[in-house]
Design an enzyme around this catalytic site. Sequence first.
Site, PDB file in Angstrom:
ATOM      1  N   LYS A  57      30.921  34.663  44.494  1.00  0.00           N
ATOM      2  CA  LYS A  57      31.804  34.535  43.816  1.00  0.00           C
ATOM      3  C   LYS A  57      33.441  35.653  44.781  1.00  0.00           C
ATOM      4  O   LYS A  57      33.195  36.419  45.119  1.00  0.00           O
ATOM      5  CB  LYS A  57      31.976  34.719  42.295  1.00  0.00           C
ATOM      6  N   TYR A 291      59.856  54.610  50.397  1.00  0.00           N
ATOM      7  CA  TYR A 291      61.617  54.201  48.717  1.00  0.00           C
ATOM      8  C   TYR A 291      61.107  55.456  48.249  1.00  0.00           C
ATOM      9  O   TYR A 291      60.240  55.888  48.037  1.00  0.00           O
ATOM     10  CB  TYR A 291      60.875  53.471  48.203  1.00  0.00           C
TER      11      TYR A 291
HETATM   12  C1  LIG Z   1      29.913  38.094  38.868  1.00  0.00           C
HETATM   13  C2  LIG Z   1      28.430  38.434  38.029  1.00  0.00           C
HETATM   14  C3  LIG Z   1      27.107  39.225  38.432  1.00  0.00           C
HETATM   15  C4  LIG Z   1      26.875  39.876  39.451  1.00  0.00           C
HETATM   16  O1  LIG Z   1      26.891  41.086  39.234  1.00  0.00           O
HETATM   17  P1  LIG Z   1      27.407  42.921  40.402  1.00  0.00           P
HETATM   18  O2  LIG Z   1      27.431  43.819  39.036  1.00  0.00           O
HETATM   19  O3  LIG Z   1      28.671  42.489  40.914  1.00  0.00           O
HETATM   20  O4  LIG Z   1      25.655  42.707  41.123  1.00  0.00           O
HETATM   21  C5  LIG Z   1      26.064  38.842  38.041  1.00  0.00           C
HETATM   22  N1  LIG Z   1      25.991  37.956  36.752  1.00  0.00           N
HETATM   23  C6  LIG Z   1      27.254  37.480  36.263  1.00  0.00           C
HETATM   24  C7  LIG Z   1      26.912  35.968  35.452  1.00  0.00           C
HETATM   25  C8  LIG Z   1      28.256  37.494  37.188  1.00  0.00           C
HETATM   26  O5  LIG Z   1      29.554  37.122  36.873  1.00  0.00           O
END
Ligand SMILES: *Cc1c(COP(=O)(O)O)cnc(C)c1O
Length: 399
Positions: A57, A291
């Site tokens: 994601k 700045y």
């Molecule tokens: C983002 C997510 C993961 C992965 O988590 P990590 O800590 O990055 O391994 C697993 N399960 C769900 C439901 C998530 O939203």
Amino acid sequence: MVSRKSEPLAQDDRTYTYEGECEHRAWVEVDRWAIANNVKQIRHLLSPETRLMAVIKADAYGHGAVSVAKIVSEIGVDDFAVATIPEGIELRRLGIQQPILVLGAVHTSDEIKAIAHWGLQPTLCTPTQALLFSETLQSIKRSLPVQLNIDTGMSRLGTWWEQALEFVQLVRGLPNLEISGIYSHFATADIRDRTIMDQQHWRFQQVLAQIQEHTTLFSIPTVKPCLHLANSAATLTDPALHYDMVRVGLSLYGLYPAPHLRSVVNLQPAMSIRARVTQIKTIEAGCGVSYGYKFIAKQKTPIAVVGIGYADGVPRHLSNQMKVLIRGQFVPQIGAITMDQLMLDVTAIPDLQVGEVVTLLGSDRHHSISADDWAEQLGTISWEILCGFKHRLPRILIN
Ligand SMILES: *Cc1c(COP(=O)(O)O)cnc(C)c1O
């Protein structure tokens, strides 16, 4: 890693996003070898039947979802997870064949039609969603494998575990839906105290026992849903949490969810942030930089301007507090970080040249700067650091 002054930067690579042959001002470097190493290291912790789901994601936590999907699908990742439907479509368009689970909730029939069209697996979180799915799918004469999210204590998406049996029974009774997975998500897997994680696990076990007792869902091996619970932290913590599949995000990219998990596997960070020196000058004592004049030179000081700034995702809060690497040496950043550039005190490198490579994150010869270092300085987590680099930076694959 050496500075890449004279080395062409994978200009023939498909991730090369620039028109023409010009040198990049700044870029995100993604190390294929590191990702492959991390997959192998994590695989090593799993029993042979356990599936490995790559969580890609948010554009693979900023690394580039398409590249990461290609790299890991070649070395045997079984499943993918994305947060949104467009993220899933992007992968299907590029020919990714594996199952793609959409972790986010879906609540319109247009989204459901898109999911069906692109062959994605949705997460069902509530009875209302399940009904809408079933109706919509009936109207287009399709059926779909769906995964159910059970809230065991994260209080984010999903049906509360005490209503999970009812939810499962409802979905089983609806036409055009087939339960292909049941999962839950931990809230505290990255802390050493296991009390809350164990409670969530216990609740998950209760749900599974109830399903076993009151339904036939688990009795036909060919349609038995995939059960999954573990994120990176839980995967590294305890094999008893692996179930049929683990959902690994952060550790795929080479970071540890917590320092106490460092001893479990040998992960390599895949992302480096590099930029070039664009101008060098010497300022007089008393001269202010950037700045707000957050930095005033105490003596005559050679400074370098670097072509990267907060619009690329370098947090402005690091102004005057961060160090970068040039030729394997730490160099202090000075003055406010601006939108597109930042300045360095380069007293340590008198013969520095315009065009030389500056490493903001990653390794350069014997030293490295990690997303954990930035996260600690900023009071945040490495996940947020990785996701913070903007698409203005091209993603360049190496190795
Ligand atoms: C983002 C997510 C993961 C992965 O988590 P990590 O800590 O990055 O391994 C697993 N399960 C769900 C439901 C998530 O939203």
